[in-house]
Design an enzyme around this catalytic site. Sequence first.
Site, short mmCIF file in Angstrom:
data_model
loop_
_atom_site.label_atom_id
_atom_site.label_comp_id
_atom_site.label_asym_id
_atom_site.label_seq_id
_atom_site.Cartn_x
_atom_site.Cartn_y
_atom_site.Cartn_z
N ASP A 69 -2.28 6.25 -3.99
CA ASP A 69 -1.10 5.57 -3.46
C ASP A 69 -0.69 4.44 -4.41
OD1 ASP A 69 -3.17 3.77 -2.95
OD2 ASP A 69 -2.47 3.26 -0.94
N SER A 110 0.82 -1.20 0.00
CA SER A 110 0.00 0.00 0.00
C SER A 110 0.86 1.26 0.00
CB SER A 110 -0.98 -0.04 1.18
OG SER A 110 -1.92 1.00 1.08
N ASP A 118 -0.93 1.20 -4.76
CA ASP A 118 -1.88 0.19 -5.23
C ASP A 118 -3.26 0.78 -5.51
OD1 ASP A 118 -2.28 0.49 -2.45
OD2 ASP A 118 -3.27 -1.46 -2.33
N ASP A 159 -5.64 2.24 -3.84
CA ASP A 159 -6.84 2.05 -3.02
C ASP A 159 -7.10 3.24 -2.09
OD1 ASP A 159 -4.83 1.57 -1.16
OD2 ASP A 159 -5.64 -0.35 -0.46
#
Length: 579
Positions: free
Chosen positions: A304, A151, A306, A308
Amino acid sequence: MNTIDQATNNRIQQWLTAEYDSETVAQVQQLVDNNEETELIDSFYKDLEFGTGGLRGIMGVGSNRMNKYTIGKATQGLANYLKKQFPDQAIKVAVSYDSRNNSQKFGHLVADVFSANGIHVYLFEALRPTPVLSFAVRHFGCQGGVMLTASHNPKEYNGYKAYWNDGGQLVAPHDKNVITEVDAISSVTEIKFDRQPENITLVGEDFDQHYVDANKKLSIHPEAVAAEKDLKIVFSSIHGTGVTIVPKMLEAWGFTNVHLVEEQATPDGNFPTVVYPNPEEEEAMSMAKKKGEELDADVVMATDPDADRVGLAVKNHKGEIQLLNGNQIGSLLIYYVLSSKKENGSLKDNDFIVKTIVTSNLMTAISDSFSVKHYETLTGFKFIGEVMTRVEGKENYLVGGEESYGFLVGDLVRDKDAVNACAFIAEMAAYFKSQGKSLFDVLLSLYEQYGFYQEKLISLTKKGKAGAEEIKQMMADLRANAPQTLGGVAVKEIRDYAHGVATVLASNSQSSIDLPKSDVLQFITVDGDVISARPSGTEPKIKFYCSVKEPLASRDAYEETAIKLEEKVKNIMADIVKD
């Protein structure tokens, strides 16, 4: 090596055996030869565990590091568990990865282990966001999935998010049951690493269209987008996966004036232009904000690695580009969805929203005003996904969010979705602009109607084994010596989620908390301030959240009230945060 305990030393010795490849053994041996005790302890003092975000850690050799063997062991354990849970089915899983160093290699490793266990794998050919992976689990009818990402963590980290057949991350009992399966693997020789190509289907770029089309059907005000299609949008993917699909999504929705932050548009696991690739950090948003100022943008967004989580900046009442926090973004989205559905007559009696316990109560106040049910969950979007799955078919999920910049509109996935959020933020901005309002105007209206909520998060980083023990002691001290006042305001109630008990101090009466146990403490003052202490499940941090509130008499009183609330937050935090 005098400070290394026996259990840790046993793990080190195990990793020096022929069960491990020669490169790994050489790296461990070098740490031993160089007498790097701190690194050896931090790398081997425990096995990586599933937290709120799954498996996450620093890359390197060791049982407490992200590497071929810890990822292989986790995947073998998950494969074993899937086979037990679905004994008479042909098991399928989806696997994707982000832009982090080694993510693609780890993604292929995971696919290899699943395929070697006779499980069919839908493996993405190229990096894709976490929400696309969640969508793929549901789209392909998989029993599970894995996303390789850490993340928003610093560049030395990687991670492994495991998903169940609903497209949500593992929750109880599956999370602990998988750990049991992983722990049952006594030797890495039990891990099946040999790839079986016939069990792997590559998922190409054309899959994006399924996800984009499904999201576009959720649009509430396409006519507003058509009217404001030239809304000036700046977007940064902060060297992550967002660049693969956010521009496609915005274009599909009809936005024609999207400007990428080119310096951050190339996926790169070293994240060269930021200290941390986290849109919660002002520094990580600085390049996007600067471009927004240069272009006089209506909306500035950044995701960010990834994709999400999404950060947002908008023009304030002075015409300056101002960053909003996760509580403000989520509150705006909830208000937009609920007010729009009420306007078009599509609100239903069984609609609901969800937020986490450390997220602003402004969201609750908004949902209450529309007579829409709300749920509260523990921190971590997997718990929001769990609620969605639990009541699916009986109740209708509309929107949810958490203060850490994670949001989801509609129920296409079971995880926070910055791609979906980017589209809705843009549509929301277009809708209100068509009415002559900015998003900041709307935020001030919310404060006038529901009260001015001010929040602050302080995170203390405590690395390694010593840091973990320090965090544990800090929580123990807070429980043993709970503050009676914070910032000069009396504490009315203490909620201890680890013991599942809420205590009203004046009467010393107790009631149970109807949530799973979690190491969180909340202090609620007589003014309604909420202060939470919580060790992070994904980073070596302890986090302190503070939310205070005061009426906003008028927009003209915004600055004065903000200063007053900032001072109150400062005084409260000074009483509870001891570093």
